[in-house]
Design an enzyme around this catalytic site. Sequence first.
Site, short mmCIF file in Angstrom:
data_model
loop_
_atom_site.label_atom_id
_atom_site.label_comp_id
_atom_site.label_asym_id
_atom_site.label_seq_id
_atom_site.Cartn_x
_atom_site.Cartn_y
_atom_site.Cartn_z
N SER A 141 0.71 -1.20 -0.04
CA SER A 141 0.11 0.13 -0.19
C SER A 141 0.81 1.37 0.08
O SER A 141 2.09 1.23 0.32
CB SER A 141 -0.89 0.04 1.19
OG SER A 141 -1.45 1.21 1.43
N TYR A 154 -1.64 -0.95 10.52
CA TYR A 154 -1.70 -1.21 8.96
C TYR A 154 -0.46 -0.64 7.96
O TYR A 154 0.11 -1.61 7.46
CB TYR A 154 -2.82 -0.40 8.39
CG TYR A 154 -3.26 -0.50 6.76
CD1 TYR A 154 -3.96 -1.76 6.58
CD2 TYR A 154 -3.04 0.33 5.94
CE1 TYR A 154 -4.07 -2.12 4.93
CE2 TYR A 154 -3.30 0.10 4.47
CZ TYR A 154 -3.83 -1.12 4.22
OH TYR A 154 -4.02 -1.34 2.86
N ALA A 156 2.50 -0.46 9.62
CA ALA A 156 3.50 -1.37 9.74
C ALA A 156 3.56 -2.71 9.05
O ALA A 156 4.76 -3.13 8.50
CB ALA A 156 3.50 -1.60 11.39
N LYS A 158 2.07 -3.15 6.03
CA LYS A 158 2.44 -2.91 4.75
C LYS A 158 4.02 -2.88 4.58
O LYS A 158 4.55 -2.94 3.44
CB LYS A 158 1.60 -1.99 4.34
CG LYS A 158 0.03 -2.06 4.32
CD LYS A 158 -0.07 -3.68 3.28
CE LYS A 158 -1.50 -3.77 3.41
NZ LYS A 158 -1.70 -5.13 2.44
N1 NAP Z 1 -8.49 -0.32 -1.00
C1 NAP Z 1 -7.59 0.52 -0.91
O1 NAP Z 1 -7.52 1.41 -0.72
C2 NAP Z 1 -6.28 -0.28 -0.89
C3 NAP Z 1 -5.12 0.38 -0.83
C4 NAP Z 1 -3.98 -0.20 -0.89
C5 NAP Z 1 -3.84 -1.47 -0.63
N2 NAP Z 1 -4.75 -2.17 -0.44
C6 NAP Z 1 -4.59 -3.65 -0.08
O2 NAP Z 1 -5.32 -4.49 -1.23
C7 NAP Z 1 -5.57 -5.80 -0.69
C8 NAP Z 1 -6.92 -6.14 -1.37
O3 NAP Z 1 -7.86 -5.11 -0.45
P1 NAP Z 1 -9.34 -4.60 -1.31
O4 NAP Z 1 -9.28 -3.19 -1.40
O5 NAP Z 1 -9.65 -5.24 -2.51
O6 NAP Z 1 -10.19 -5.07 -0.19
P2 NAP Z 1 -11.60 -5.94 0.19
O7 NAP Z 1 -12.45 -5.77 -0.87
O8 NAP Z 1 -11.73 -5.82 1.51
O9 NAP Z 1 -10.73 -7.35 -0.19
C9 NAP Z 1 -10.07 -8.03 1.02
C10 NAP Z 1 -9.85 -9.58 0.70
O10 NAP Z 1 -9.14 -9.92 1.72
C11 NAP Z 1 -9.77 -11.36 2.06
N3 NAP Z 1 -9.47 -11.55 3.54
C12 NAP Z 1 -9.46 -10.63 4.69
N4 NAP Z 1 -9.31 -11.30 5.63
C13 NAP Z 1 -9.27 -12.69 5.51
C14 NAP Z 1 -8.96 -13.72 6.33
N5 NAP Z 1 -8.54 -13.68 7.52
N6 NAP Z 1 -8.86 -14.84 5.47
C15 NAP Z 1 -8.89 -15.12 4.19
N7 NAP Z 1 -9.04 -13.77 3.54
C16 NAP Z 1 -9.08 -12.90 3.93
C17 NAP Z 1 -11.11 -11.08 1.84
O11 NAP Z 1 -11.79 -12.12 1.64
P3 NAP Z 1 -13.25 -12.92 2.53
O12 NAP Z 1 -13.84 -11.71 2.81
O13 NAP Z 1 -13.83 -13.75 1.71
O14 NAP Z 1 -12.33 -13.57 3.67
C18 NAP Z 1 -11.10 -10.13 0.59
O15 NAP Z 1 -11.34 -11.02 -0.41
C19 NAP Z 1 -5.47 -5.69 0.63
O16 NAP Z 1 -4.04 -6.10 0.90
C20 NAP Z 1 -5.11 -4.08 1.17
O17 NAP Z 1 -4.50 -3.72 2.35
C21 NAP Z 1 -6.01 -1.69 -0.64
#
Ligand code: NAP
Length: 235
Positions: A141, A154, A156, A158
């Site tokens: 991130s 968060y 830390a 990342k």
């Molecule tokens: N959105 C942003 O602004 C942003 C920015 C920078 C980086 N990121 C990173 O991008 C990645 C994807 O995030 P997103 O934005 O697509 O969010 P999201 O739609 O909330 O997706 C998160 C995914 O992680 C899975 N997950 C969470 N906890 C889990 C667990 N305990 N076991 C198995 N799977 C788990 C969820 O699957 P289930 O619900 O099916 O368990 C879901 O598919 C993350 O690493 C996030 O930190 C996001």
Amino acid sequence: MELNDKVILITGASGGIGAATARQLAGKGMALALAGRDVGKLEMVADDCRKVGALAEAFPGEITEEAYTASLPDAVQTRFGALHALFNNAGVFETGSFETADMSRWDMALDVNFRSLLHLTKAAIPHLLEHPESAIINLSSIAGRMTFGGGGIYSATKHAVHAFSGCLFEDLRDKGLKVATIYPGFVDTGMTAGVQGERSHMIQPDDVARTVHFVLEFPANACPTEIVIRPQFPL
Ligand SMILES: NC(=O)c1ccc[n+]([C@@H]2O[C@H](COP(=O)([O-])OP(=O)(O)OC[C@H]3O[C@@H](n4cnc5c(N)ncnc54)[C@H](OP(=O)(O)O)[C@@H]3O)[C@@H](O)[C@H]2O)c1
């Protein structure tokens, strides 16, 4: 890597960035192993992938359980015959002041965002190294490049992904394994539902998917190890 018929394991594939990436790579002929907890959502993403002719299967599980992460790459290899790429994308956005933090929430965020990534990567590497070209793509991130108030756990986790990825690339670069890290700013997914601002100005999940695709198709002689994505316009 020539993507047709190659196999990728995507964590967090039930929604947001992971689901968008699965759909995009299905259109390039990849076989998709889809990990996450929500079986119904994983099956919907798998159906979308199959509709464009791709092989796709859900491998549901709780990513913090070591028995699951240790066996997942073997299960993918058994189902598809190979594993060429791993997209470590699953994550949670846990924020708040350290002073008032519920430490069990911080432990959970550490487990999901970093410890599980280590365990899954460890289990996947022997399978990836069976091929002359393979890739691990880690989702950090912009918070993995800077700090902000309330971002203690968060940011830390990342930063940990950032540091681990750079070291892993050095360790395995001579074996043809790409290790790339992507650092997006705000992406328009469920994770940012509570973020104020113009959502159409956020990075879109397909933009991150396109970046994963870019890394996978990069020539064998070079690796884009770090890619920062920022919204073009302020939120
Ligand atoms: N959105 C942003 O602004 C942003 C920015 C920078 C980086 N990121 C990173 O991008 C990645 C994807 O995030 P997103 O934005 O697509 O969010 P999201 O739609 O909330 O997706 C998160 C995914 O992680 C899975 N997950 C969470 N906890 C889990 C667990 N305990 N076991 C198995 N799977 C788990 C969820 O699957 P289930 O619900 O099916 O368990 C879901 O598919 C993350 O690493 C996030 O930190 C996001």
